[in-house]
Design a protein around this motif. Structure first.
Motif, short mmCIF file in Angstrom:
data_model
loop_
_atom_site.label_atom_id
_atom_site.label_comp_id
_atom_site.label_asym_id
_atom_site.label_seq_id
_atom_site.Cartn_x
_atom_site.Cartn_y
_atom_site.Cartn_z
N SER A 99 49.93 35.17 10.70
CA SER A 99 48.65 36.07 10.27
C SER A 99 47.57 35.53 11.04
O SER A 99 47.66 34.22 11.37
CB SER A 99 48.71 36.05 8.94
N ALA A 100 46.55 36.42 11.27
CA ALA A 100 45.19 35.82 11.70
C ALA A 100 44.44 34.76 11.09
O ALA A 100 43.82 33.73 11.92
CB ALA A 100 44.34 37.16 11.82
N ASP A 101 44.60 34.49 9.97
CA ASP A 101 44.13 33.29 9.17
C ASP A 101 45.26 32.22 9.17
O ASP A 101 44.65 31.02 8.68
CB ASP A 101 43.68 33.62 7.63
N GLY A 102 46.24 32.45 9.71
CA GLY A 102 47.21 31.37 9.64
C GLY A 102 47.79 30.86 8.45
O GLY A 102 48.62 30.08 8.34
N SER A 103 47.71 31.76 7.51
CA SER A 103 48.21 31.57 6.03
C SER A 103 49.74 31.66 5.97
O SER A 103 50.44 31.57 4.87
CB SER A 103 47.75 32.17 4.85
N THR A 104 50.27 32.84 6.60
CA THR A 104 51.71 33.32 6.75
C THR A 104 52.22 33.33 8.16
O THR A 104 51.41 33.63 8.97
CB THR A 104 51.73 34.69 6.26
N SER A 105 53.60 32.86 8.07
CA SER A 105 53.97 32.80 9.44
C SER A 105 55.68 33.17 9.13
O SER A 105 56.23 32.92 7.91
CB SER A 105 53.86 31.40 9.90
N GLY A 106 56.68 33.61 9.93
CA GLY A 106 57.71 33.67 9.94
C GLY A 106 58.39 35.05 11.04
O GLY A 106 57.53 35.25 11.73
N GLN A 107 59.62 34.94 10.79
CA GLN A 107 60.49 35.93 11.82
C GLN A 107 60.07 37.64 11.22
O GLN A 107 60.32 37.60 10.00
CB GLN A 107 61.63 35.49 11.78
N VAL A 108 59.78 38.33 11.88
CA VAL A 108 59.62 39.80 11.41
C VAL A 108 60.85 40.55 11.27
O VAL A 108 61.97 40.58 12.10
CB VAL A 108 58.91 40.84 12.58
N ALA A 109 61.41 40.97 9.84
CA ALA A 109 62.65 41.65 9.77
C ALA A 109 62.17 43.29 9.75
O ALA A 109 63.17 43.95 10.46
CB ALA A 109 62.78 41.55 8.24
N SER A 110 60.99 43.62 9.65
CA SER A 110 60.62 45.10 9.88
C SER A 110 59.13 45.26 10.03
O SER A 110 58.47 44.48 9.48
CB SER A 110 61.31 46.02 8.77
N VAL A 111 58.92 46.49 10.38
CA VAL A 111 57.35 46.86 10.61
C VAL A 111 57.09 48.02 9.87
O VAL A 111 58.00 49.15 10.44
CB VAL A 111 56.85 46.65 11.83
N SER A 112 56.41 48.32 9.11
CA SER A 112 55.77 49.65 8.45
C SER A 112 54.59 50.14 8.99
O SER A 112 53.66 49.34 9.14
CB SER A 112 55.74 49.57 7.07
N VAL A 113 54.52 51.57 9.64
CA VAL A 113 53.23 51.81 10.32
C VAL A 113 52.83 52.97 9.38
O VAL A 113 53.55 54.06 8.98
CB VAL A 113 53.73 52.49 11.55
N THR A 114 51.62 52.71 8.79
CA THR A 114 50.97 53.96 7.76
C THR A 114 49.62 54.06 8.45
O THR A 114 49.19 53.76 9.37
CB THR A 114 50.87 53.39 6.45
N SER A 115 48.98 55.14 7.65
CA SER A 115 47.70 55.66 8.16
C SER A 115 46.74 54.33 7.87
O SER A 115 45.53 54.31 8.58
CB SER A 115 47.28 56.92 7.23
#
Length: 137
Positions: A99-115
């Protein structure tokens, strides 16, 4: 729809600024269907002894055409942006992101695209908002 006359507005400076800002807000929220409804009401209720000036009518019909084209362009642009977001999201699956703030990291399982933007769900259960920025390793 019923169209009724409204009393004239006095032209004091305070009233003028309020009415012009109200008119600007109304213009921004006027939909294509609202515009067509107002135009049809104006044409139905015009005074037969003083019909609308033909140049004004042509101008209004041209405006109707422009508004229709703008609506179609916005729909197409929205579709293209959604397609682009989905394509970018597809490329992130399997990648390791932070994440931009460096607090969360990991391998991407899925991505949701919403409005509201894209959100990556990680294999460790965390989520990363891609709208705020993220780095890919």
């Amino acid at each position: 729809m019923t169209v009724s006359a409204t009393p004239p507005v006095s032209s004091t400076p305070a009233t003028s600024s309020v009415s012009s800002s109200t008119a600007a807000a109304a213009t921004q929220s006027l939909s294509y269907n609202d515009f067509l409804t107002l135009l049809m009401a104006e044409m139905k209720n015009q005074d037969p002894t003083q019909p609308m000036d033909p140049s004004q009518m042509v101008s209004q019909l041209a405006t109707v055409s422009e508004v229709g084209q703008a609506v179609q362009t916005n729909t197409t642009l929205s579709s293209l942006l959604t397609s682009s977001s989905l394509s970018q999201a597809e490329q992130l699956v399997g990648q390791t992101i932070t994440s931009a703030d460096g607090s969360t990291s990991g391998q991407v399982a899925s991505v949701s695209v919403t409005s509201l933007g894209s959100v990556a769900t990680l294999t460790n259960g965390g989520t990363v908002s891609l709208a705020n920025g993220a780095s890919v390793q």
